[in-house]
Each structure stands twice: as C-alpha cells, then as structure tokens.
Design a protein around this motif. Structure first.
Motif, PDB file in Angstrom:
ATOM      1  N   SER A  60      57.466  30.633 101.489  1.00 44.80           N
ATOM      2  CA  SER A  60      57.155  30.519 100.069  1.00 44.80           C
ATOM      3  C   SER A  60      58.235  31.231  99.270  1.00 44.80           C
ATOM      4  O   SER A  60      58.959  32.084  99.802  1.00 44.80           O
ATOM      5  CB  SER A  60      55.786  31.134  99.763  1.00 44.80           C
TER       6      SER A  60
ATOM      7  N   ARG B  86      60.242  24.896 104.880  1.00 42.60           N
ATOM      8  CA  ARG B  86      59.786  25.005 106.263  1.00 42.60           C
ATOM      9  C   ARG B  86      60.966  24.875 107.215  1.00 42.60           C
ATOM     10  O   ARG B  86      61.873  24.061 107.009  1.00 42.60           O
ATOM     11  CB  ARG B  86      58.760  23.908 106.585  1.00 42.60           C
TER      12      ARG B  86
ATOM     13  N   SER C 124      56.596  26.307 113.716  1.00 42.52           N
ATOM     14  CA  SER C 124      57.077  26.007 112.364  1.00 42.52           C
ATOM     15  C   SER C 124      56.778  27.214 111.495  1.00 42.52           C
ATOM     16  O   SER C 124      55.643  27.710 111.472  1.00 42.52           O
ATOM     17  CB  SER C 124      56.381  24.767 111.802  1.00 42.52           C
TER      18      SER C 124
ATOM     19  N   GLU D 251      53.129  28.562 112.353  1.00 43.45           N
ATOM     20  CA  GLU D 251      52.272  27.548 112.974  1.00 43.45           C
ATOM     21  C   GLU D 251      52.855  27.128 114.323  1.00 43.45           C
ATOM     22  O   GLU D 251      54.005  26.691 114.408  1.00 43.45           O
ATOM     23  CB  GLU D 251      52.169  26.335 112.046  1.00 43.45           C
TER      24      GLU D 251
ATOM     25  N   HIS E  77      56.455  28.435 107.855  1.00 46.06           N
ATOM     26  CA  HIS E  77      56.284  27.995 106.477  1.00 46.06           C
ATOM     27  C   HIS E  77      56.680  29.142 105.550  1.00 46.06           C
ATOM     28  O   HIS E  77      56.240  30.288 105.739  1.00 46.06           O
ATOM     29  CB  HIS E  77      54.840  27.578 106.229  1.00 46.06           C
TER      30      HIS E  77
ATOM     31  N   THR F 259      61.645  24.887 111.655  1.00 45.45           N
ATOM     32  CA  THR F 259      60.959  24.774 112.944  1.00 45.45           C
ATOM     33  C   THR F 259      61.890  25.300 114.017  1.00 45.45           C
ATOM     34  O   THR F 259      63.058  24.912 114.089  1.00 45.45           O
ATOM     35  CB  THR F 259      60.554  23.319 113.224  1.00 45.45           C
TER      36      THR F 259
ATOM     37  N   THR G 128      57.832  25.947  98.242  1.00 44.74           N
ATOM     38  CA  THR G 128      57.673  25.987  99.692  1.00 44.74           C
ATOM     39  C   THR G 128      58.910  25.457 100.402  1.00 44.74           C
ATOM     40  O   THR G 128      59.672  24.651  99.865  1.00 44.74           O
ATOM     41  CB  THR G 128      56.455  25.152 100.145  1.00 44.74           C
TER      42      THR G 128
ATOM     43  N   THR H  35      64.399  18.440 114.108  1.00 42.64           N
ATOM     44  CA  THR H  35      64.179  19.179 112.857  1.00 42.64           C
ATOM     45  C   THR H  35      65.108  18.733 111.730  1.00 42.64           C
ATOM     46  O   THR H  35      64.635  18.397 110.641  1.00 42.64           O
ATOM     47  CB  THR H  35      64.273  20.698 113.085  1.00 42.64           C
TER      48      THR H  35
END
Length: 470
Positions: free
Chosen positions: A260, A303, A256, A248, A258, A305, A301, A354
């Motif tokens: 999984s 994340r 960012s 993203e 993401h 950045t 999940t 972050t």
C-alpha cells in the motif's frame, strides 16, 4: 483455451502498428546515439591530449613509451567512467536499452578498462625508468614513495579486485551483498586516482580544456550515481510511503506481497517492469531485491510475487504488515511500449509469470492479438495462471498450457509430451513471425526458447528478454 472477443478499440490496427514501428525506429536511433556518445568520449580524451602537446613531448624512446602509457591511462579511465554512468540507472538509458543491456555492456567494458589501466602503469614505469636511467624495480619503488602515485596503485588494486570478482565463476562464490560491497570499490578505485591524474603536470594542466573535460566526466559519472542511485530513490520512497499490506501464500515457497502507499500510480510503472525493493526489518534491510511487479500498480496498491530462491528471498515471506518498503525504479523495457510487430506472443515458465502477468495486464491488445504459452513442470508451478485467463485484454486471444518435465538428455524448453506430439515453436505460435515474442523464465530455459525462435526466422528485434539479476 480460447476466450471471447471484445469490441474493437478506438484506433485502427494500421495506425497502432505504424506508431509502434516509428517508436521502435526512434529507440534504435537513440541506442545508436548512446553508443556513438560513448565512443566519442574516448576519442575526445585522446584528441585533447594530442591537442595539448601530446605528440610534441615525444623526443625519444622513453618519451614515446611514456606517451603511449598516458594514452592507455586516459582511455582506460574514460571507459571506467562510462561504466559508472551505465551502472547509475539513468532513466534515459533505461528507457532506450534497458538496464540488462546497459549492465551487459558495462561488464564487457570491465576487462578492456582493466587491461588499459595495467598497461598504463607498466608503460609509465618503463618510460620513467628509461628517462631516469634506472631499473624498473627501482622506478616502481620511487613512484610508491610519491603520495599521488601510491593512491594510483591503490586504485589499480581495488579495480583489479572488482574485475576479478565480477567473473561469473568467481561471482557465484559470493553472496549478493558481499559481491555488491566489493563492487562498490570501483567508485573508490576511480576517486583515489584523481589526485594522480590532476597532478600529472601538463597532461591535465590547469586552465586547459582537457582538464575541464575530465572534471566534467567525473561530475557526470558520480553525479549520476548520487542522483539516480541514492537521492531519487530516497525521495521517491518517502513520497509514496510504501508499506506491506499483506503477505499471501500462493504456492509452496511462493508468496505475493501486497503493498500500500500514496499515489503509486505516479510511479508510472508499465506492465512488465521491475524495481529494486528493500524491506526495512531487522533481517531484511541490508538486502536489495530486484523483483517484478506482478500487477500494474493502482493509486494506493501494488503487488510483487516472490519465489524462495535462497535465504534472502525466503525471509520476504515472513515480513509483517506495516513494514516500510523503499524502492528504486521502476526499471526495464520488457513492456508493451517496446513492441514493433502487429501481434504479441508470450512464453512464460515458473516464477517468470510475474512480469508476464503485469505485461499482459498493461498491454493495449486487439481481440485475438495475443498468443500465450504457460509452461510448468507440474501443477505446483501454476503461479497466477488463473489470473491470466481473467485479464480483460486477453479476450479472443489464445492461452495454451504446457505441463510436464523435459525429456532427459535433450536440450529443449518443451515438455516430453509436447515433443512426442510434434509440437514446435512455430506450431504453438502460428503467427510468430508477425509477433513480438516476450520470454521470461529460468536463464538456461530462456536461452533454448530464444534459440528456437531465431531458428524459426523471428528477427532478433522482435525478441524481448530481460534479466535483472546480479
């Protein structure tokens, strides 16, 4: 801006603060213990040499010089093995002092270790030459003809290359990958010297405690590296099956990623920590990236950045969903668990938001306990700022933004506009001395914040700054 307050938490403020102080003292004692263990290892190496006839072998000038050369070699080698343990990312060391401080100590030991090993080679050559009645040049050539000593000289050359390329001015001329490859030579530098050390007669004679001690040190150093730098990350990466879910774009040059995976909460990541990430594509597999979590992982999940700082980080913005990702970590003590004061103060600039964002998400905060300053040069640097204001734990806390360029020619972390209004670090953070201050941003900028905080009277133990660059 000020956010509304939330109901009081279960535990009393006094109990929470008391627990933090106890934990802080416990970590300090453990850090002191680690320093004592490092020093003791050097003393043990010398003591064992003396215990097994080191002094008895000194009968004249030649043997005295040779003995001093042996001692410098033992101490230098011991320091190198300590350096390897510090670089092995041992969880205990990371939890107590953090990888940035461990690696800072690792770097400080580099030059003394090299000087001791150089002195070892010079003194032994002189001592042997005096004993044989030959010249230093002739003795050096004779030593080169012996296979064990030839390997020792090779190890010295490799060690010299590692130390020289670790000097900051030289290191900046290399890419991370090239520097890291050269730095791996330190392992080879130690290993190729082992035959010379074990074959040096009575120094490490078979059946002595001295020999057992040194073999134990080698096993500890290389075992730690093998376990925590290779085996654990491989097992952890396979177990959690981490993959890219989505990339993203959140600002020009900032994305960012993401992720999984399975049971990511079992990584036991604390807010503010980072990991070493490797993305398995044809253009990124060879580059390991130290990147903070920008959100605390859930079961499935996570994340991170990333800002475009160069070719390596730029390619991460183009990784595709489904890309397999391996992880080393999480690492770092830039967490709520290392607080000791009753309040929390935070100053973040640029992509330094972050770890701050995940730190605040993972912190146990009472209403009004935190004060946050978000610093940016212009609106394009408002990375994740909107998320900070929506974190439930910050209800009742103060969040300030400081936007604008710094005044030219003035060493300050503040904007020109803030300085004109007479803002100081104490006025921006009115409870500074009762707070743990967490700072994250560009290195030079961070130094200026630290300078002002210390000048305002904040104890160094309440300052939290963590670097995880190379």
């Amino acid at each position: 801006m000020s956010l509304r307050t939330e109901p009081a938490r279960r535990f009393s403020p006094d109990r929470i603060d008391r627990t933090r102080r106890v934990q802080s003292r416990r970590r300090a004692r453990m850090a002191d213990l680690l320093a004592v263990v490092s020093s003791t290892s050097v003393a043990t190496a010398v003591a064992l040499y003396l215990a097994y006839g080191g002094l008895a072998s000194v009968t004249d000038a030649a043997s005295a010089i040779t003995s001093v050369g042996i001692v410098t070699g033992l101490v230098g080698t011991d320091l190198i093995l300590v350096m390897l343990v510090l670089a092995a990312r041992v969880p205990l060391i990371d939890r107590v002092v953090g990888q940035d401080k461990a690696m800072a100590f690792h770097r400080k030991l580099g030059k003394p270790a090299l000087y001791l090993i150089l002195a070892h080679g010079v003194l032994l050559t002189i001592g042997y030459a005096m004993a044989d009645g030959s010249s230093v040049v002739a003795e050096t050539i004779a030593l080169f003809n012996g296979p064990d000593f030839a390997l020792a000289y090779l190890g010295l050359g490799l060690l010299l290359a590692v130390v020289v390329t670790s000097v900051l001015a030289v290191r900046r001329r290399f890419s991370y990958e090239a520097w890291h490859l050269i730095h791996m030579l330190s392992y080879a530098a130690v290993l190729v010297a082992v035959p010379h050390q074990l074959s040096s007669g009575a120094v490490l004679a078979d059946g002595t405690w001295q020999r057992v001690y040194w073999l134990g040190l080698y096993v500890l150093a290389f075992g730690s590296i093998g376990l925590f730098r290779f085996i654990v990350p491989m097992v952890r990466s396979a177990r959690h099956d981490i993959r890219v879910a989505k990339v993203e774009s959140i600002a020009p040059g900032v994305v960012s990623i993401h992720l999984s995976g399975s049971d990511l909460d079992r990584l036991r990541t604390k807010g503010g920590q980072y990991a070493i990430w490797r993305f398995w594509t044809g253009t990124t597999w060879w580059h390991a990236h130290p990147i903070s979590f920008s959100a605390v992982p859930t079961t499935g999940t996570a994340r991170i950045t990333v800002r475009d700082f160069g070719r390596g980080s730029r390619t991460l913005g183009r990784v595709r969903p489904g890309t397999r990702v391996s992880i080393e970590g999480p690492y770092g003590v830039f967490t709520d668990a290392h607080r000791s004061a009753p309040r929390l103060a935070v100053i973040a600039a640029g992509i330094g938001i972050t770890p701050i964002r995940s730190l605040l998400e993972g912190s146990s905060l009472r209403p009004g306990e935190a004060t946050v300053i978000l610093r940016g040069t212009d609106d394009s640097q408002r990375y994740l700022w909107d998320e900070i204001g929506s974190l439930a734990g910050l209800r009742g806390s103060m969040i300030h933004t400081m936007m604008g360029a710094r005044p030219p020619g003035l060493a300050t972390w503040m904007s020109a506009e803030a300085l004109e209004r007479g803002v100081t670090i104490s006025s921006a953070l009115p409870h500074l001395l009762d707070s743990d201050l967490y700072i994250c941003g560009p290195q030079a900028w961070t130094y200026l914040v630290v300078r002002d905080a210390l000048a305002a009277g904040l104890p160094a133990t309440q300052l939290h700054v963590e670097r995880f660059d190379w």
